[in-house]
Design an enzyme around this catalytic site. Sequence first.
Site, mmCIF file in Angstrom:
data_model
loop_
_atom_site.group_PDB
_atom_site.id
_atom_site.type_symbol
_atom_site.label_atom_id
_atom_site.label_comp_id
_atom_site.label_asym_id
_atom_site.label_seq_id
_atom_site.Cartn_x
_atom_site.Cartn_y
_atom_site.Cartn_z
ATOM 1 C CG MET A 123 53.916 43.405 3.808
ATOM 2 S SD MET A 123 52.869 44.307 2.657
ATOM 3 C CE MET A 123 51.237 43.804 3.179
ATOM 4 C CG ASP B 32 52.556 39.266 -6.827
ATOM 5 O OD1 ASP B 32 52.541 40.134 -7.704
ATOM 6 O OD2 ASP B 32 51.632 39.080 -6.023
ATOM 7 C CE LYS C 111 52.259 45.204 -6.230
ATOM 8 N NZ LYS C 111 51.067 45.908 -5.766
ATOM 9 C CB ALA D 142 52.441 34.403 5.268
HETATM 10 N N1 SAH Z 1 48.859 37.283 0.181
HETATM 11 C C1 SAH Z 1 49.992 36.955 1.032
HETATM 12 C C2 SAH Z 1 50.526 38.158 1.776
HETATM 13 C C3 SAH Z 1 51.088 39.230 0.870
HETATM 14 S S1 SAH Z 1 51.784 40.552 1.777
HETATM 15 C C4 SAH Z 1 49.609 35.827 1.986
HETATM 16 O O1 SAH Z 1 48.429 35.488 2.069
HETATM 17 O O2 SAH Z 1 50.504 35.259 2.620
HETATM 18 C C5 SAH Z 1 53.485 40.064 1.825
HETATM 19 C C6 SAH Z 1 53.858 39.687 3.241
HETATM 20 O O3 SAH Z 1 53.379 38.401 3.560
HETATM 21 C C7 SAH Z 1 55.357 39.610 3.485
HETATM 22 O O4 SAH Z 1 55.920 40.876 3.714
HETATM 23 C C8 SAH Z 1 55.387 38.749 4.732
HETATM 24 O O5 SAH Z 1 55.033 39.497 5.875
HETATM 25 C C9 SAH Z 1 54.264 37.767 4.461
HETATM 26 N N2 SAH Z 1 54.754 36.531 3.832
HETATM 27 C C10 SAH Z 1 54.441 36.059 2.620
HETATM 28 N N3 SAH Z 1 55.063 34.881 2.382
HETATM 29 C C11 SAH Z 1 55.791 34.612 3.491
HETATM 30 C C12 SAH Z 1 56.647 33.552 3.869
HETATM 31 N N4 SAH Z 1 56.891 32.503 3.058
HETATM 32 N N5 SAH Z 1 57.225 33.607 5.092
HETATM 33 C C13 SAH Z 1 56.986 34.634 5.933
HETATM 34 N N6 SAH Z 1 56.179 35.659 5.626
HETATM 35 C C14 SAH Z 1 55.583 35.654 4.421
#
Ligand code: SAH
Length: 261
Positions: free
Chosen positions: A177, A41, A63, A125
């Site tokens: 998001m 991704d 995406k 995250a």
């Molecule tokens: N599977 C991922 C989330 C995917 S949805 C997880 O578990 O983290 C994508 C969203 O995750 C982004 O829009 C943001 O809100 C968050 N995100 C992912 N990586 C991030 C990061 N390094 N810093 C801040 N937000 C993050």
Amino acid sequence: MPHDDFPAGTVWLVGAGPGDPELLTRKAARLIESADVVFYDALVGPGVLDLIPPGIERVSVGKRSGRHSKDQGTIDALIVAAALEGRRVVRLKGGDPAIFGRTAEEVAACRTVGVPVRICAGVTAATAAAASAGTALTLRGAARRLVLMTAHARDDQPLDLDAAMLADADATVAIYMGRTAAASVAQQLIAAGRASDTPVLVVVNASLPNERLIRGRLSALAFLVETVGDRDPTLLLIGEAVRQRDPHVVRALPHRAVSPA
Ligand code: SAH
């Protein structure tokens, strides 16, 4: 010790963590090294991609909000086709695959045609963001629940959050998001009964060298995210647990841009 968990024709959905390659699990690193092909991704950090050995095919199926390169059906078809060719497939996803990662669709696509599929957990995250900020997500007596939610509405639909759940002052809310909908999120939380001075922590690019932490109160959420770029992954953390108690803990860290509360 040799592993027998990655026979030819298997798909592993692997959590890549939030970006810092040191937050990748050892299992994820091993699976990446044993793969024949890695589908990844846009949110997978460059430092993590560097761990894919040369000679292993890598395919971006990135995406990002508003910039689709491949739709979910195409991604499902690609990973299934690769596995049916007898290849070892790693599907690398940002954070943890099971959290807002379309994992259910990919698992179903594999199972429908009898392709073995497994999941390797990753650091999500929300936990990476809290760690960077030196804060806990739960707080004895004051933050007894953690809600992981997304504020990504479909283009044709208004954001409609669950008011009863949002009113819960004992919950820390982690919003994935949520940058675009930040104004609406704040308004709906306050309308549901959350105090307008509830602490908010916005974490941009958590665990990456360009990480930013922005602190403030719920009523100012829309303003707090104003300087955040479209393409920077941003997590919103809301609730008593993220109230800044000892500013030195955060300010002492190197390479962190911390905005005043
Ligand atoms: N599977 C991922 C989330 C995917 S949805 C997880 O578990 O983290 C994508 C969203 O995750 C982004 O829009 C943001 O809100 C968050 N995100 C992912 N990586 C991030 C990061 N390094 N810093 C801040 N937000 C993050």
